[in-house]
Design an enzyme around this catalytic site. Structure first.
Site, short mmCIF file in Angstrom:
data_model
loop_
_atom_site.label_atom_id
_atom_site.label_comp_id
_atom_site.label_asym_id
_atom_site.label_seq_id
_atom_site.Cartn_x
_atom_site.Cartn_y
_atom_site.Cartn_z
N ASN A 9 0.86 -1.19 0.00
CA ASN A 9 0.00 0.00 0.00
C ASN A 9 0.90 1.24 0.00
O ASN A 9 1.48 1.58 1.02
CB ASN A 9 -0.90 -0.05 1.25
CG ASN A 9 -1.70 1.23 1.44
OD1 ASN A 9 -1.82 2.04 0.52
ND2 ASN A 9 -2.25 1.40 2.63
N TRP A 10 0.98 1.90 -1.14
CA TRP A 10 1.87 3.05 -1.26
C TRP A 10 1.32 4.30 -0.57
O TRP A 10 2.01 5.30 -0.44
CB TRP A 10 2.13 3.39 -2.74
CG TRP A 10 2.85 2.35 -3.52
CD1 TRP A 10 3.28 1.12 -3.08
CD2 TRP A 10 3.22 2.42 -4.91
NE1 TRP A 10 3.91 0.44 -4.11
CE2 TRP A 10 3.88 1.22 -5.24
CE3 TRP A 10 3.06 3.39 -5.91
CZ2 TRP A 10 4.37 0.96 -6.52
CZ3 TRP A 10 3.55 3.12 -7.18
CH2 TRP A 10 4.20 1.92 -7.48
N LYS A 11 0.05 4.27 -0.23
CA LYS A 11 -0.63 5.45 0.35
C LYS A 11 -0.40 6.65 -0.57
O LYS A 11 -0.34 6.48 -1.79
CB LYS A 11 -0.13 5.71 1.78
CG LYS A 11 -0.14 4.44 2.63
CD LYS A 11 0.08 4.70 4.08
CE LYS A 11 0.16 3.36 4.80
NZ LYS A 11 0.16 3.49 6.24
N HIS A 96 -9.30 0.89 5.19
CA HIS A 96 -8.02 1.14 5.86
C HIS A 96 -8.28 2.09 7.04
O HIS A 96 -9.10 3.00 6.95
CB HIS A 96 -7.02 1.76 4.88
CG HIS A 96 -5.62 1.76 5.41
ND1 HIS A 96 -5.20 2.67 6.35
CD2 HIS A 96 -4.58 0.95 5.16
CE1 HIS A 96 -3.93 2.39 6.65
NE2 HIS A 96 -3.53 1.36 5.95
N GLU A 98 -6.69 4.51 8.13
CA GLU A 98 -6.49 5.93 7.83
C GLU A 98 -7.74 6.53 7.19
O GLU A 98 -8.04 7.70 7.38
CB GLU A 98 -5.26 6.10 6.92
CG GLU A 98 -3.97 5.87 7.69
CD GLU A 98 -2.78 5.44 6.83
OE1 GLU A 98 -2.84 5.54 5.60
OE2 GLU A 98 -1.79 4.98 7.42
N GLU A 168 -5.22 -5.30 10.64
CA GLU A 168 -4.21 -4.27 10.84
C GLU A 168 -4.45 -3.53 12.15
O GLU A 168 -5.24 -2.56 12.18
CB GLU A 168 -4.27 -3.26 9.69
CG GLU A 168 -4.03 -3.85 8.33
CD GLU A 168 -3.48 -2.79 7.38
OE1 GLU A 168 -2.39 -3.01 6.83
OE2 GLU A 168 -4.12 -1.74 7.22
N GLY A 174 2.55 1.94 10.87
CA GLY A 174 3.48 3.06 10.72
C GLY A 174 4.19 3.44 12.01
O GLY A 174 4.85 4.48 12.08
N SER A 214 3.59 -2.50 10.45
CA SER A 214 5.04 -2.55 10.64
C SER A 214 5.64 -3.91 10.30
O SER A 214 6.58 -4.36 10.94
CB SER A 214 5.41 -2.12 12.07
OG SER A 214 5.00 -0.79 12.30
N GLY A 235 2.78 -1.28 4.34
CA GLY A 235 2.81 0.16 4.07
C GLY A 235 4.23 0.62 3.80
O GLY A 235 4.77 0.45 2.70
N GLY A 236 4.87 1.19 4.82
CA GLY A 236 6.20 1.79 4.69
C GLY A 236 7.21 0.93 3.94
O GLY A 236 7.89 1.40 3.02
C1 PEP Z 1 -0.67 -0.04 6.21
O1 PEP Z 1 -0.78 1.17 6.11
O2 PEP Z 1 -1.53 -0.78 5.72
C2 PEP Z 1 0.48 -0.55 6.94
C3 PEP Z 1 0.46 -1.80 7.34
O3 PEP Z 1 1.51 0.32 7.17
P1 PEP Z 1 2.96 -0.01 7.79
O4 PEP Z 1 3.43 -1.27 7.14
O5 PEP Z 1 3.79 1.17 7.42
O6 PEP Z 1 2.77 -0.17 9.24
#
Ligand code: PEP
Length: 251
Positions: A9-11, A96, A98, A168, A174, A214, A235-236
């Site tokens: 997920n590049w956001k 998600h 967010e 999640e 994050g 994470s 994500g990251g």
């Molecule tokens: C996400 O935003 O779906 C996510 C899992 O982010 P991260 O891996 O950065 O925690």
């Protein structure tokens, strides 16, 4: 049989050239032994290009990060499920945290988005997750149950086959804090049992349940070795080709 999936997920990150380079680099780094499907989820503006890059490669596909709850019409700035499907895209991420937090998406609105996505032939990566205070107050199972029941459990068995769940925990997204393997496995098993109770054991065994929060090269292997963890929503770490490829190659 359920699939292993690692979705990035590049956001709201990466311009066009950066996105193209990332996809190229990840594809070059993929191990031929990996048993995982790979999904890139860029922003809407890159989706056409990214999907074109993935389409001809077996086991690689793309996903939108959201879609409108409405079919079409006077919704400036929105993108419909039909538009996404018309690009040849396979998946859409819905719910998600967010989007739940920043855009006030409710379980009921997500139910509408799920319906419209499935109607238009998209597979849904449905995110659910509890906050830190919900976990501290030991209502995390209730929270997940509620999110899944209210947005997904109106679906019939055939419709539910197109659902992928991403667990999640919000406190892990994050933050660098990952749920422990036991915490993640415990919740994944809970989700699988819920699906079994609502539908049946076969559907529950065939549903891919991904972990997100994470996830990184150093913990992916252990997380993915759990019996109810079928991959990750990343994500990251999905913004770095080496890291993302290493996570995918953990299968
Ligand atoms: C996400 O935003 O779906 C996510 C899992 O982010 P991260 O891996 O950065 O925690």
């Amino acid at each position: 049989m359920r699939k292993n999936i690692v979705a990035g997920n590049w956001k709201m990150n990466l311009n066009r050239n950066e996105g193209i380079k990332l996809v190229e680099d990840v594809l070059n780094l993929l191990s031929s032994n990996s048993t995982s499907e790979v999904v890139f989820s860029p922003s809407f503006v890159h989706l056409y290009k990214v999907n074109k890059m993935c389409k001809s490669i077996e086991g690689v596909s793309s996903s939108a990060q959201n879609c409108s709850a409405s079919e079409k019409g006077t919704f400036t700035g929105e993108v419909s499920a039909e538009m996404i499907k018309s690009l040849g895209v396979e998946y859409v991420i819905l719910g998600h945290s967010e989007r739940r937090e920043n855009f006030m998406e409710t379980n009921n609105e997500l139910k509408q988005k799920v319906d419209i996505s499935l109607k238009n032939g998209l597979k849904v990566i449905f995110c659910c997750g509890e906050s830190l205070s919900q976990r501290k107050n030991e209502v995390h199972f209730d929270c997940i149950k509620n999110q899944i029941e209210e947005s997904l459990f109106h679906l019939n068995e055939t419709e539910f086959e197109n659902i992928i769940i991403a667990y999640e925990p919000i406190w892990a997204i994050g933050t660098g804090v990952t749920a422990s393997t036991d915490q993640a496995q415990e919740m994944h098993q809970f989700i699988r049992d819920l699906i079994s109770e609502k539908y049946n054991n076969e559907i529950s065994e065939n549903t891919s349940i991904l972990y997100g929060g994470s996830c990184k090269p150093s913990n992916a292997k252990e997380l993915f070795s759990q019996k109810d963890i079928d991959g990750g929503l990343i994500g990251g770490a999905s913004l770095n080709a080496q890291d993302f490829a290493q996570i995918i190659n953990s299968f």
